[in-house]
Design a protein around this motif. Structure first.
Motif, mmCIF file in Angstrom:
data_model
loop_
_atom_site.group_PDB
_atom_site.id
_atom_site.type_symbol
_atom_site.label_atom_id
_atom_site.label_comp_id
_atom_site.label_asym_id
_atom_site.label_seq_id
_atom_site.Cartn_x
_atom_site.Cartn_y
_atom_site.Cartn_z
ATOM 1 N N MET A 112 0.845 -1.175 0.000
ATOM 2 C CA MET A 112 0.000 0.000 0.000
ATOM 3 C C MET A 112 0.889 1.235 0.000
ATOM 4 O O MET A 112 1.823 1.331 0.789
ATOM 5 C CB MET A 112 -0.892 0.004 1.239
ATOM 6 N N ALA A 113 0.595 2.191 -0.871
ATOM 7 C CA ALA A 113 1.350 3.450 -0.929
ATOM 8 C C ALA A 113 0.435 4.594 -0.532
ATOM 9 O O ALA A 113 -0.640 4.766 -1.094
ATOM 10 C CB ALA A 113 1.885 3.669 -2.332
ATOM 11 N N ILE A 114 0.850 5.363 0.437
ATOM 12 C CA ILE A 114 0.088 6.523 0.889
ATOM 13 C C ILE A 114 0.986 7.745 0.766
ATOM 14 O O ILE A 114 2.163 7.690 1.118
ATOM 15 C CB ILE A 114 -0.372 6.368 2.352
ATOM 16 N N SER A 115 0.431 8.823 0.264
ATOM 17 C CA SER A 115 1.191 10.065 0.180
ATOM 18 C C SER A 115 0.291 11.231 0.563
ATOM 19 O O SER A 115 -0.923 11.108 0.590
ATOM 20 C CB SER A 115 1.746 10.266 -1.233
ATOM 21 N N VAL A 116 0.899 12.362 0.864
ATOM 22 C CA VAL A 116 0.153 13.570 1.200
ATOM 23 C C VAL A 116 -0.096 14.345 -0.091
ATOM 24 O O VAL A 116 0.831 14.612 -0.848
ATOM 25 C CB VAL A 116 0.932 14.450 2.194
ATOM 26 N N SER A 117 -1.348 14.704 -0.341
ATOM 27 C CA SER A 117 -1.663 15.466 -1.552
ATOM 28 C C SER A 117 -1.994 16.920 -1.231
ATOM 29 O O SER A 117 -1.722 17.808 -2.032
ATOM 30 C CB SER A 117 -2.837 14.831 -2.302
ATOM 31 N N GLN A 118 -2.594 17.168 -0.054
ATOM 32 C CA GLN A 118 -3.015 18.516 0.315
ATOM 33 C C GLN A 118 -2.889 18.709 1.818
ATOM 34 O O GLN A 118 -3.022 17.761 2.584
ATOM 35 C CB GLN A 118 -4.482 18.751 -0.054
ATOM 36 N N VAL A 119 -2.660 19.961 2.197
ATOM 37 C CA VAL A 119 -2.703 20.367 3.599
ATOM 38 C C VAL A 119 -3.643 21.560 3.655
ATOM 39 O O VAL A 119 -3.497 22.510 2.884
ATOM 40 C CB VAL A 119 -1.308 20.769 4.122
ATOM 41 N N SER A 120 -4.647 21.510 4.531
ATOM 42 C CA SER A 120 -5.607 22.613 4.649
ATOM 43 C C SER A 120 -5.144 23.610 5.695
ATOM 44 O O SER A 120 -4.774 23.232 6.804
ATOM 45 C CB SER A 120 -6.990 22.086 5.050
ATOM 46 N N LEU A 121 -5.177 24.873 5.308
ATOM 47 C CA LEU A 121 -4.899 25.978 6.218
ATOM 48 C C LEU A 121 -6.165 26.816 6.277
ATOM 49 O O LEU A 121 -6.768 27.105 5.241
ATOM 50 C CB LEU A 121 -3.735 26.832 5.712
ATOM 51 N N TYR A 122 -6.569 27.204 7.468
ATOM 52 C CA TYR A 122 -7.830 27.912 7.646
ATOM 53 C C TYR A 122 -7.578 29.401 7.808
ATOM 54 O O TYR A 122 -6.771 29.804 8.633
ATOM 55 C CB TYR A 122 -8.588 27.331 8.836
ATOM 56 N N TYR A 123 -8.280 30.201 6.996
ATOM 57 C CA TYR A 123 -8.085 31.646 6.961
ATOM 58 C C TYR A 123 -9.399 32.386 7.105
ATOM 59 O O TYR A 123 -10.413 31.981 6.533
ATOM 60 C CB TYR A 123 -7.437 32.063 5.632
ATOM 61 N N GLN A 124 -9.360 33.494 7.817
ATOM 62 C CA GLN A 124 -10.495 34.411 7.868
ATOM 63 C C GLN A 124 -10.583 35.182 6.555
ATOM 64 O O GLN A 124 -11.663 35.482 6.078
ATOM 65 C CB GLN A 124 -10.359 35.383 9.043
ATOM 66 N N ASP A 125 -9.438 35.516 5.957
ATOM 67 C CA ASP A 125 -9.380 36.317 4.735
ATOM 68 C C ASP A 125 -8.669 35.526 3.637
ATOM 69 O O ASP A 125 -7.440 35.519 3.564
ATOM 70 C CB ASP A 125 -8.659 37.637 5.022
ATOM 71 N N GLN A 126 -9.455 34.861 2.797
ATOM 72 C CA GLN A 126 -8.875 34.041 1.738
ATOM 73 C C GLN A 126 -8.085 34.877 0.735
ATOM 74 O O GLN A 126 -7.061 34.423 0.228
ATOM 75 C CB GLN A 126 -9.972 33.278 0.980
ATOM 76 N N ASP A 127 -8.565 36.081 0.416
ATOM 77 C CA ASP A 127 -7.862 36.913 -0.566
ATOM 78 C C ASP A 127 -6.478 37.306 -0.062
ATOM 79 O O ASP A 127 -5.500 37.269 -0.817
ATOM 80 C CB ASP A 127 -8.684 38.160 -0.905
ATOM 81 N N ALA A 128 -6.377 37.695 1.209
ATOM 82 C CA ALA A 128 -5.075 38.044 1.783
ATOM 83 C C ALA A 128 -4.156 36.821 1.795
ATOM 84 O O ALA A 128 -2.968 36.926 1.512
ATOM 85 C CB ALA A 128 -5.241 38.607 3.183
ATOM 86 N N ALA A 129 -4.719 35.655 2.134
ATOM 87 C CA ALA A 129 -3.931 34.422 2.133
ATOM 88 C C ALA A 129 -3.424 34.107 0.725
ATOM 89 O O ALA A 129 -2.256 33.753 0.543
ATOM 90 C CB ALA A 129 -4.758 33.262 2.671
#
Length: 123
Positions: A1-18
């Motif tokens: 079985m192969a597992i890899s990381v595809s995404q990391v979620s970061l939570y923002y109040q202001d998506q445009d600034a991020a």
């Protein structure tokens, strides 16, 4: 079985600034920017690909970051000192300047909402 990381979620109040931070200051590229309910689904990635960061819109009632419990995402570069100089010139704020540790070079930077990110040098 192969597992890899595809995404990391970061939570923002202001998506445009991020989004501006990750593209204009860090130099990542927009991989996805689509409507997602009342918000947007935004993914950025390093030039040439790699694990994508999801710049997720935080709900107003979600807890904010706590300074006593930092959330690190670890990045690595071929030349930490040079990368530090380039990012600093673009306005990225470092909370720990590059320093030589027993295991290699290390630095820490922050985004506009206080997320901390570790930057190490490939060995």
């Amino acid at each position: 079985m192969a597992i890899s990381v595809s995404q990391v979620s970061l939570y923002y109040q202001d998506q445009d600034a991020a989004l501006r931070f990750w593209t204009d200051q860090v130099g990542f590229e927009v991989a996805t920017d689509l409507p997602y309910g009342h918000d947007r689904w935004i993914e950025v990635a390093p030039p040439g690909g790699g694990v994508r960061l999801v710049l997720y819109k935080a709900a107003p009632d979600w807890p904010t970051l706590s300074s006593d419990k930092p959330n690190y995402v670890l990045f690595e570069t071929d030349d930490l000192v040079k990368t530090h100089e380039e990012l600093s010139a673009r306005g990225v704020r470092f909370t720990m300047e590059p320093r030589q540790e027993g295991w290699g070079w290390s630095a820490v930077f922050t985004d506009p909402e206080g997320h901390l990110f570790h930057l190490g040098q490939k060995r």
